[in-house]
Design a protein around this motif. Sequence first.
Motif, short mmCIF file in Angstrom:
data_model
loop_
_atom_site.label_atom_id
_atom_site.label_comp_id
_atom_site.label_asym_id
_atom_site.label_seq_id
_atom_site.Cartn_x
_atom_site.Cartn_y
_atom_site.Cartn_z
N LEU A 1 0.86 -1.35 0.10
CA LEU A 1 0.04 0.08 0.06
C LEU A 1 1.00 1.22 0.12
CD1 LEU A 1 -2.66 1.54 0.23
CD2 LEU A 1 -2.53 1.11 2.65
N LEU A 2 1.79 1.27 0.99
CA LEU A 2 2.59 2.29 1.01
C LEU A 2 3.47 2.51 -0.29
CD1 LEU A 2 3.93 2.35 4.54
CD2 LEU A 2 2.02 3.68 3.70
N SER A 3 3.89 1.54 -0.83
CA SER A 3 4.81 1.66 -1.99
C SER A 3 4.10 2.17 -3.26
CB SER A 3 5.26 -0.04 -2.63
OG SER A 3 5.96 0.17 -3.84
N MET A 4 2.55 1.60 -3.32
CA MET A 4 1.63 2.04 -4.26
C MET A 4 1.54 3.51 -4.41
SD MET A 4 -2.26 0.90 -4.75
CE MET A 4 -2.82 1.74 -3.43
N ILE A 5 1.38 4.11 -2.92
CA ILE A 5 1.07 5.55 -2.90
C ILE A 5 2.32 6.28 -3.07
CG2 ILE A 5 0.72 7.44 -1.08
CD1 ILE A 5 -1.17 5.26 0.39
N GLU A 6 3.19 5.68 -2.73
CA GLU A 6 4.68 6.53 -3.28
C GLU A 6 4.71 6.50 -4.53
OE1 GLU A 6 9.62 6.16 -2.31
OE2 GLU A 6 8.13 4.44 -1.73
N GLY A 7 4.51 5.37 -5.34
CA GLY A 7 4.73 5.43 -6.88
C GLY A 7 4.01 6.28 -7.71
N SER A 8 2.55 6.50 -6.75
CA SER A 8 1.54 7.37 -7.54
C SER A 8 2.10 8.90 -7.84
CB SER A 8 0.44 7.44 -6.74
OG SER A 8 0.20 7.85 -5.62
N PHE A 9 3.02 9.28 -6.81
CA PHE A 9 3.71 10.56 -6.88
C PHE A 9 4.94 10.78 -7.37
CE2 PHE A 9 0.47 10.61 -3.37
CZ PHE A 9 -0.35 11.71 -3.68
N GLN A 10 5.42 9.65 -8.09
CA GLN A 10 6.75 9.54 -8.79
C GLN A 10 6.49 9.71 -10.11
OE1 GLN A 10 9.06 6.14 -7.89
NE2 GLN A 10 9.29 6.84 -5.93
#
Length: 281
Positions: free
Chosen positions: A27-36
């Motif tokens: 979940l955290l990886s997905m959220i971080e990736g969405s802002f990259q």
Amino acid sequence: MKRFASMLLVTTIPFFAMIALFLLVPLLSMIEGSFQAEGGGGFTISHYREIFSNPYYLQAFENSVLISFLSSLIGIIAAVFAAYAITRFPQSLQQRVLVITNLTSNFAGIPLAFAFIVLLGNSGLFVLLAKQLGIDFGQSFTLYSWSGLTLVYVYFQLPLAVMLLYPLYHAIQKQWMEAAELLGASPWHFWLRIGFPVLFPGIVGTFSILFANAMGAYASAYALTGSNYNLVPIRIGALVSGDIFARPELGSALAVLLGLTLAAALVVNEWLTRKIRRDLS
């Protein structure tokens, strides 16, 4: 007691570790990736801007909400009557029906789509049988259309709804029916004034679960129609795996918005359920 509590804490470590590894970290990886930025660049909100400015992705959300709402509504209406009918069976037969219902509720994904193709596809068993009897419903119904996709969604929604609604009927005591009958109330008036208000909060909660279940469904829709229909889970899968080229960051942004949509639906359901229970009390 302290030693016993310490042992209990130790035994829960694998459980919390599994939650962290399979839920929190992705979940955290997905959220971080969405802002990259694409290719692992710096911070950006361009993916969200693209989603809200692109009619194609907005249509995907519209289609997903529409088919989820429709299949959940049909499933919950049918389940209300089906669950009540099961409660009228003998106890031994109820248990057998519930076992079959439980098995059916877990029959989804690619096996379910394949089963429908075998039965209702262009060369499906029922289609060929109907043609032999002189009936051709191919002009009005096809499995690979919105109506066929909705039918598949309703199929895996209905058993889940029955399993969730069945225990609610046991909250309606037999003495209530007898008292209402002695006071001259018909069965229709009993269910309208007493039975349905007692069931309504549970029905609303079950509807929200069905809606979330349909919004996140991927395998059945993809196996049945491929990428022919624009749904959010299919778009996410296409962006991550890459029909032409992969864009996992944009797919992560879509997944975050899908998660927020489900969270909003659950929050609204919780507020509505509490309001209904407060008004009834």
